[in-house]
Motif scaffolding. Structure first.
Motif, short mmCIF file in Angstrom:
data_model
loop_
_atom_site.label_atom_id
_atom_site.label_comp_id
_atom_site.label_asym_id
_atom_site.label_seq_id
_atom_site.Cartn_x
_atom_site.Cartn_y
_atom_site.Cartn_z
N THR A 73 0.83 -1.19 0.00
CA THR A 73 0.00 0.00 0.00
C THR A 73 0.88 1.25 0.00
O THR A 73 1.78 1.39 0.83
CB THR A 73 -0.90 0.02 1.25
OG1 THR A 73 -1.66 -1.19 1.30
CG2 THR A 73 -1.85 1.21 1.20
N ILE A 95 2.34 5.02 0.61
CA ILE A 95 2.32 5.91 1.77
C ILE A 95 2.50 7.34 1.27
O ILE A 95 3.52 7.68 0.68
CB ILE A 95 3.45 5.56 2.75
CG1 ILE A 95 3.32 4.11 3.23
CG2 ILE A 95 3.44 6.52 3.95
CD1 ILE A 95 4.49 3.65 4.10
N VAL A 148 6.50 5.30 -1.61
CA VAL A 148 6.50 6.36 -0.60
C VAL A 148 6.63 7.72 -1.29
O VAL A 148 7.54 7.92 -2.10
CB VAL A 148 7.64 6.18 0.41
CG1 VAL A 148 7.68 7.36 1.38
CG2 VAL A 148 7.48 4.87 1.17
N ASN A 183 -3.03 9.35 7.41
CA ASN A 183 -1.77 8.79 7.90
C ASN A 183 -2.00 8.11 9.25
O ASN A 183 -2.87 8.53 10.03
CB ASN A 183 -0.70 9.88 8.06
CG ASN A 183 -0.14 10.37 6.74
OD1 ASN A 183 0.25 11.52 6.61
ND2 ASN A 183 -0.07 9.49 5.75
N GLU A 201 1.14 3.16 12.02
CA GLU A 201 1.70 2.02 11.29
C GLU A 201 2.38 2.47 10.00
O GLU A 201 3.46 1.96 9.65
CB GLU A 201 0.58 1.01 10.96
CG GLU A 201 -0.01 0.29 12.17
CD GLU A 201 -0.91 1.16 13.02
OE1 GLU A 201 -1.09 0.84 14.22
OE2 GLU A 201 -1.43 2.18 12.50
N GLN A 202 1.78 3.41 9.30
CA GLN A 202 2.39 3.95 8.08
C GLN A 202 3.72 4.64 8.39
O GLN A 202 4.70 4.46 7.66
CB GLN A 202 1.45 4.97 7.42
CG GLN A 202 0.31 4.38 6.64
CD GLN A 202 -0.46 5.45 5.89
OE1 GLN A 202 -0.36 6.65 6.19
NE2 GLN A 202 -1.23 5.04 4.90
N ARG A 238 6.38 2.11 9.04
CA ARG A 238 6.84 1.45 7.80
C ARG A 238 7.67 2.42 6.96
O ARG A 238 8.70 2.05 6.40
CB ARG A 238 5.64 0.93 7.01
CG ARG A 238 6.02 0.11 5.79
CD ARG A 238 4.90 -0.85 5.40
NE ARG A 238 3.67 -0.17 5.05
CZ ARG A 238 3.38 0.26 3.81
NH1 ARG A 238 4.25 0.09 2.83
NH2 ARG A 238 2.23 0.84 3.56
#
Length: 381
Positions: free
Chosen positions: A2, A4, A318, A360, A363-364, A367
């Motif tokens: 996914t 970010i 990202v 946001n 956890e994001q 990562r």
């Protein structure tokens, strides 16, 4: 994996509630707000309701809100029309070296037609000294334009102190508050602000719409000429759906929501810095971490090319940036970092901006930080 998204200072995703109300407006409210029939009056009422919502958020009069296409138009209107309408009183304008391009390029244009512009310097933390402004003020100074919060490093400017200083001077005070409106409590009457620019897409609203606050205490000629919209202050048929979307975005930014976001963004930054420290990554924060917008952190990683870092992160899903979205993608270095450090400092080509926002999560950020650390280690090796 996914993606970010950590480039909210460039633009923000629209809030689901904003999308919902805009879709409804586009489906049902199609009348021209200037028409006197039922369809037109319905559209006009929608605009006036939003004007009330925005005025309440700033604690100003509804009449002092002028809808437009966003921050760039607001900055251009405030600066150019103030300069041209007051040039018989003086030709001197004051701004800072770290303003958004919408202000700096407008000032350069005015210089080209004979105005005298002073660009106030900042120190290595990106801080402006009010005494520098005071010493620069002249009897022929007609406008001071200083941003509320910087879009690259997040620094908050001493707006209250500047407003107090200008109470005893005839100069008009304009602030580009595009980056700050979504997080700060801004009350122009209390702060001595005459003109203030806002853009909806920085607060989870739609692109292409915003507003200019204009104090009733000053006069300002129209920038666009044509119809009699906005009481002859801004010609052009209003973007009703966009204005309604802007209003809903403002409604979503309650004091409680702003406070919750502030805590979350402060936590995100602390988490990133903690993990960088634990990994032994050399870095430096650009700007003043003690007096800044919570959603922006600008980091200098020595010996790590910012362009190379961004490319590696983008390939891993990202999104961050090197600075202003209006200059990103060009070969031009950050004028903000140049103003802070000088033109040859390595930080100019080795700094990145991370900016937080809607959707946001912790956890994001965890990562992202893991990916960031691994990428920096890879590049440095």
């Amino acid at each position: 994996m996914t993606p970010i998204y950590l480039d909210h200072a460039a633009t923000t995703p629209m809030h689901p509630n904003v999308i919902e109300v805009m879709a409804d407006e586009m489906a049902h409210t199609f009348g021209n707000p200037s028409s006197i029939h039922t369809f037109g009056r319905q559209a006009h009422r929608k605009i006036e309701n939003v004007r009330q919502v925005i005025a309440q958020s700033l604690q100003v009069r509804p009449h002092e809100i002028i809808f437009n296409s966003g921050g760039t138009e607001g900055d251009n209107t405030a600066i150019i029309e103030t300069a041209l309408s007051k040039k018989n009183q003086g030709m001197h304008l004051i701004t800072t070296a770290i303003e958004h391009p919408a202000v700096l390029e407008t000032m350069k244009y005015l210089e080209s037609i004979g105005f005298d512009v002073t660009y106030l310097p900042v120190n290595e933390k990106g801080e402006l000294t009010v005494s520098d402004l005071e010493q620069t003020l002249r009897p022929d100074t007609i406008l001071v334009s200083i941003m509320y919060g910087n879009n690259e490093i997040g620094n908050l400017m001493p707006i209250k102190e500047i407003g107090s200083l200008l109470k005893n001077h005839s100069a008009v005070f304009h602030t580009d508050a595009v980056q700050a409106y979504g997080s700060e409590r801004i009350y122009p009457h209390e702060l001595g602000i005459d003109l203030l620019s806002i853009s909806a897409h920085k607060i989870n609203g739609p692109k292409g719409v915003g507003f200019l606050y204009k104090s009733d205490e000053i006069s300002l000629p129209a920038f666009l000429h044509g119809g009699e919209q906005e009481e002859k202050r801004r010609a052009g048929t209003e973007n009703v759906a966009g204005i309604v979307g802007l209003g809903k975005a403002v409604e979503c930014l309650t004091d409680t929501e702003k406070e919750q976001r502030h805590h979350a963004y402060t936590r995100y930054q602390a988490l990133i810095l903690e993990k960088l420290d634990q990994a032994g990554i050399e870095y430096q924060i650009n700007g003043n971490p003690e007096n800044k917008l919570a959603h922006i952190v600008n980091l200098y990683f020595p010996n790590v090319s910012s362009d190379l870092l961004l490319m590696h992160l983008d390939l891993q899903g990202v999104a961050i940036s090197t600075g202003s979205a209006c200059t990103a993608g060009t070969v031009e270095p950050s004028h903000v970092l140049e103003a802070m450090y000088g033109k040859n400092h390595p930080a100019i080509k080795e700094s990145v901006r991370v900016s937080f926002g809607l959707n946001n999560t912790d956890e994001q950020i965890e990562r992202f930080t893991q990916i960031l650390i691994q990428t920096i280690q890879k590049i440095r090796q």
